[in-house]
Scaffold this motif. Sequence first.
Motif: not given
Length: 331
Positions: A135-138, A192-198, A240-247
């Motif tokens: 968790n980036p915050a805690t 981690d950065e976007m906060g998602y599980i896939y 590719t940035s904080k909120k973009a890229g590829y899966i």
Amino acid sequence: MNCKGQNQTGEKLKPTVITETVVHDTDDPAIWINPKDTSKSIIIGTDKDTDGGLYAFDLQGKIIRKVSGLKRPNNVDIEYGFILNGKSTDIAAVTERETNKVKLYSLPELKEIGEFSVFDGETERGPMGISMYKNPATKEIFAVVGRKSGPKEGYLWQYKLSEKNGAVTGEVVRKFGKYSGLKEIESIAVDDEMGYIYYSDEQFGVHQYYADPAKGNEELSVFGKGDFTSDVEGISIYPTSKKAGYILVSNQQNDTFNVYLRENPAKGRIAEIPVSTLESDGSEVTNVNLGPQFPKGVFVAMSNGRIFHLYDWRIIEKRIQSEIKASKQPK
């Protein structure tokens, strides 16, 4: 073994490096970034068998370290900066299917530093997939664990890591995740950065959930339905940035990787990358500059033949961009 990458349209991409062979059956890789010299980063990989192992490879594919005697280790993932005995420790977490445990090792030494049992009280256990979340915050660190089979709801359990008696252990904090019932769930990846599980529901699609337990267990999306020959497998996330890229998700029986936008995977597949890797179960990627051979990072994929393939990210990126450009051409 070093190989030359090829990117002409229609051709399978060739790996830049092929690792030395393991004893039984490669299954899943992870990448540890060396903070002092990224060119000395390490590929960690499992060898799946009753007398299996955990291997460390250098970026030339040479085996440099090994843990033997694991009882069918399936998947491995890495997280950085767990405070153990007052010291910041990077961790590799491995599912050990035949003992129903997660085993934990310090990096880069691969020294065992803890373990904990999973799916306690369940009739169906057999841990397979694992992914770590910080968790980036805690700064709390979690392990998200899947299993060979399970219920239609609550297939995945999330464990918070903590120190107990000088070792690392885990306590379940969440049970979540839908399951189609078609085959099994193995590959799990956390952004981690976007906060998602896939996670890959093998003959169904890829599910998306929040990684932070405090945000609840609502399913956010399912993507990839109809895009795969059969099994939906390994998931890798390239920012590719904080909120973009590829899966990138392994289309196992087609020997390709389907590519989705990190910022909006539900928009649909944007490319399908043909690789030389055979029936890939697990994969991992980093965007960190690992030196002249991998200046924009490396994509690592398990392949039949008891090996892992390492691809210079530039080769993958060029093919993605080529396919996107071709898809925009008038037909």
